[in-house]
Design a protein around this motif. Structure first.
Motif, PDB file in Angstrom:
ATOM      1  N   GLY A  61       0.789  -1.168   0.138  1.00 20.13           N
ATOM      2  CA  GLY A  61       0.213   0.199   0.085  1.00 20.13           C
ATOM      3  C   GLY A  61       0.912   1.210   0.006  1.00 20.13           C
ATOM      4  N   LEU A  62       1.837   1.421   0.625  1.00 21.29           N
ATOM      5  CA  LEU A  62       2.815   2.207   0.935  1.00 21.29           C
ATOM      6  C   LEU A  62       3.687   2.634  -0.665  1.00 21.29           C
ATOM      7  CD1 LEU A  62       4.335   2.030   4.388  1.00 21.29           C
ATOM      8  CD2 LEU A  62       3.111   3.782   3.422  1.00 21.29           C
ATOM      9  N   LEU A  63       3.700   1.531  -1.139  1.00 18.37           N
ATOM     10  CA  LEU A  63       4.475   1.406  -2.391  1.00 18.37           C
ATOM     11  C   LEU A  63       3.376   2.177  -3.654  1.00 18.37           C
ATOM     12  CD1 LEU A  63       7.142   0.844  -4.135  1.00 18.37           C
ATOM     13  CD2 LEU A  63       6.067  -1.418  -4.658  1.00 18.37           C
ATOM     14  N   LEU A  64       2.142   1.875  -3.483  1.00 21.20           N
ATOM     15  CA  LEU A  64       1.463   2.233  -4.325  1.00 21.20           C
ATOM     16  C   LEU A  64       1.112   3.839  -4.080  1.00 21.20           C
ATOM     17  CD1 LEU A  64      -1.510  -0.428  -4.530  1.00 21.20           C
ATOM     18  CD2 LEU A  64       0.315   0.206  -6.300  1.00 21.20           C
ATOM     19  N   ALA A  65       1.267   4.408  -2.927  1.00 24.65           N
ATOM     20  CA  ALA A  65       1.259   5.596  -2.512  1.00 24.65           C
ATOM     21  C   ALA A  65       2.362   6.339  -2.844  1.00 24.65           C
ATOM     22  CB  ALA A  65       1.339   5.814  -1.067  1.00 24.65           C
ATOM     23  N   MET A  66       3.486   5.693  -2.908  1.00 22.47           N
ATOM     24  CA  MET A  66       4.838   6.422  -3.811  1.00 22.47           C
ATOM     25  C   MET A  66       4.496   6.480  -5.139  1.00 22.47           C
ATOM     26  SD  MET A  66       7.615   3.911  -1.514  1.00 22.47           S
ATOM     27  CE  MET A  66       8.964   4.193  -2.690  1.00 22.47           C
ATOM     28  N   LEU A  67       3.867   5.361  -6.017  1.00 23.13           N
ATOM     29  CA  LEU A  67       3.480   5.475  -7.385  1.00 23.13           C
ATOM     30  C   LEU A  67       2.747   6.767  -7.699  1.00 23.13           C
ATOM     31  CD1 LEU A  67       3.619   4.406 -10.213  1.00 23.13           C
ATOM     32  CD2 LEU A  67       1.744   3.016  -9.393  1.00 23.13           C
ATOM     33  N   SER A  68       1.551   6.962  -6.628  1.00 18.38           N
ATOM     34  CA  SER A  68       0.891   8.006  -6.857  1.00 18.38           C
ATOM     35  C   SER A  68       1.556   9.400  -6.620  1.00 18.38           C
ATOM     36  CB  SER A  68      -0.450   8.225  -5.715  1.00 18.38           C
ATOM     37  OG  SER A  68      -1.236   6.929  -5.906  1.00 18.38           O
ATOM     38  N   LEU A  69       2.558   9.535  -5.730  1.00 19.36           N
ATOM     39  CA  LEU A  69       3.283  10.822  -5.791  1.00 19.36           C
ATOM     40  C   LEU A  69       4.105  10.889  -6.885  1.00 19.36           C
ATOM     41  CD1 LEU A  69       4.392  10.450  -1.960  1.00 19.36           C
ATOM     42  CD2 LEU A  69       3.021  12.167  -3.065  1.00 19.36           C
ATOM     43  N   SER A  70       4.614   9.816  -7.672  1.00 20.54           N
ATOM     44  CA  SER A  70       5.529   9.731  -8.691  1.00 20.54           C
ATOM     45  C   SER A  70       4.614  10.328  -9.883  1.00 20.54           C
ATOM     46  CB  SER A  70       6.146   8.484  -9.275  1.00 20.54           C
ATOM     47  OG  SER A  70       6.774   8.624 -10.424  1.00 20.54           O
ATOM     48  N   GLN A  71       3.429   9.902  -9.851  1.00 20.39           N
ATOM     49  CA  GLN A  71       2.559  10.499 -11.162  1.00 20.39           C
ATOM     50  C   GLN A  71       2.159  11.848 -10.905  1.00 20.39           C
ATOM     51  OE1 GLN A  71      -0.312   7.491 -10.327  1.00 20.39           O
ATOM     52  NE2 GLN A  71       0.242   6.194 -11.959  1.00 20.39           N
ATOM     53  N   ALA A  72       1.850  12.287  -9.672  1.00 17.72           N
ATOM     54  CA  ALA A  72       1.718  13.657  -9.263  1.00 17.72           C
ATOM     55  C   ALA A  72       3.054  14.778  -9.637  1.00 17.72           C
ATOM     56  CB  ALA A  72       1.158  14.015  -7.825  1.00 17.72           C
ATOM     57  N   HIS A  73       4.053  13.997  -9.311  1.00 16.24           N
ATOM     58  CA  HIS A  73       5.448  14.536  -9.496  1.00 16.24           C
ATOM     59  C   HIS A  73       5.541  14.882 -11.003  1.00 16.24           C
ATOM     60  CE1 HIS A  73       9.843  14.251 -10.383  1.00 16.24           C
ATOM     61  NE2 HIS A  73       9.802  14.902  -9.307  1.00 16.24           N
ATOM     62  N   ALA A  74       5.321  13.918 -11.713  1.00 17.47           N
ATOM     63  CA  ALA A  74       5.389  14.239 -13.082  1.00 17.47           C
ATOM     64  C   ALA A  74       4.566  15.072 -13.794  1.00 17.47           C
ATOM     65  CB  ALA A  74       5.196  12.740 -13.814  1.00 17.47           C
ATOM     66  N   ALA A  75       3.568  15.224 -13.170  1.00 18.79           N
ATOM     67  CA  ALA A  75       2.386  16.259 -13.645  1.00 18.79           C
ATOM     68  C   ALA A  75       2.663  17.633 -13.411  1.00 18.79           C
ATOM     69  CB  ALA A  75       0.909  15.993 -13.590  1.00 18.79           C
ATOM     70  N   ALA A  76       3.186  17.895 -12.102  1.00 14.87           N
ATOM     71  CA  ALA A  76       3.408  19.265 -11.360  1.00 14.87           C
ATOM     72  C   ALA A  76       4.326  20.099 -12.015  1.00 14.87           C
ATOM     73  CB  ALA A  76       3.835  18.959 -10.116  1.00 14.87           C
ATOM     74  N   SER A  77       3.941  21.363 -11.928  1.00 13.08           N
ATOM     75  CA  SER A  77       4.787  22.443 -12.240  1.00 13.08           C
ATOM     76  C   SER A  77       5.974  22.596 -11.256  1.00 13.08           C
ATOM     77  CB  SER A  77       3.961  23.773 -12.473  1.00 13.08           C
ATOM     78  OG  SER A  77       3.387  24.124 -11.073  1.00 13.08           O
ATOM     79  N   ASP A  78       5.770  22.134 -10.261  1.00 11.83           N
ATOM     80  CA  ASP A  78       7.013  22.359  -9.256  1.00 11.83           C
ATOM     81  C   ASP A  78       7.083  21.008  -8.800  1.00 11.83           C
ATOM     82  OD1 ASP A  78       8.730  23.152  -7.342  1.00 11.83           O
ATOM     83  OD2 ASP A  78       7.370  23.876  -5.902  1.00 11.83           O
ATOM     84  N   PRO A  79       7.745  20.127  -9.443  1.00 13.60           N
ATOM     85  CA  PRO A  79       8.148  18.580  -8.942  1.00 13.60           C
ATOM     86  C   PRO A  79       8.815  18.511  -7.651  1.00 13.60           C
ATOM     87  CG  PRO A  79       8.632  19.142 -11.151  1.00 13.60           C
ATOM     88  CD  PRO A  79       8.399  20.605 -10.718  1.00 13.60           C
TER      89      PRO A  79
END
Length: 226
Positions: free
Chosen positions: A102-120
């Motif tokens: 579950g924590l690994l999937l949370a890390m994946l979600s953060l990675s996806q948000a990181h890729a789409a963010a204007s301020d990674p």
């Protein structure tokens, strides 16, 4: 005799299946995602790979529980303490593995948000917390898995369900694996050479069970463990 052979073969399937799914999940699918630019920067483009790895790791934690439940009727007549301990540890190991994935999937979600963010860079603190928690839970999962395996080999040894030399080697090898994890948690480098004997014993035990099943008679009962 037929029931014991069938149960033994199923145990062999669960042991070999857990080993194969853990290797594929951790080392084939997930490990490359942590390399290169790192998980935060690179996991977003490997969504399917990460999710498949998560499922395989969960399968590797589920199969020992399936094996423990299959073994329960055979052990019930010999005393239930080790059988209860085996089942309880398998449930606990699965629960810890669910938390880790579950924590690994949370890390994946953060990675996806990181890729789409204007301020990674804004996602770095949250990722560091999730990754740190996942790291700690990962080694707890390894310890729980080791405790489950140690109890299984102890059960085999006392009930004489396997050749005692094979069960004894398994107990010693798993103890060595758990020592490697504890040493790493104490700040020492992780030595895969200390884990290799446990992997070899699991492979040997799984193949033995698949070919021969469990022994028909037990000359020593588990009554003293009840």
């Amino acid at each position: 005799m037929k029931d014991e052979r069938t149960t033994g073969q199923w145990l062999g399937v669960t042991m070999l299946g857990a080993m194969a799914s853990a290797i594929c999940g951790y080392f084939v699918l997930l490990a490359p995602v942590f390399d290169g630019p790192g998980f935060l920067a690179g996991a977003a483009v490997h969504d399917g790979r990460v999710r498949a790895g998560v499922l395989l790791v969960l399968l590797s934690a589920l199969l020992p529980l399936a094996g423990a439940l299959a073994l329960w009727p055979l052990l019930r007549g010999h005393g239930e303490r080790l059988a209860l301990a085996l089942t309880a540890l398998a449930v606990a190991a699965l629960a810890v593995s669910v938390v880790e994935q579950g924590l690994l999937l949370a890390m994946l979600s953060l990675s996806q948000a990181h890729a789409a963010a204007s301020d990674p860079a804004a996602f770095q603190p949250a990722y560091a917390m999730a990754a740190g928690a996942r790291y700690a839970v990962h080694y707890l999962a390894l310890l729980m898995s080791g405790a489950t395996s140690l109890t299984l080999y102890t059960t085999f040894f006392h009930a004489r369900l396997l050749p005692r030399i094979l069960a004894a080697c398994g107990m010693a090898a798993v103890a060595l694996q758990m020592a490697a994890v504890l040493l790493h948690l104490a700040g020492q480098p992780f030595h895969f050479t200390l884990v290799a004997p446990a992997a070899l014993c699991q492979l040997a035990t799984g193949l033995w069970l698949l070919a021969r099943g469990l022994r028909r008679k037990t000359s020593m009962t588990l009554a003293h463990a009840a």
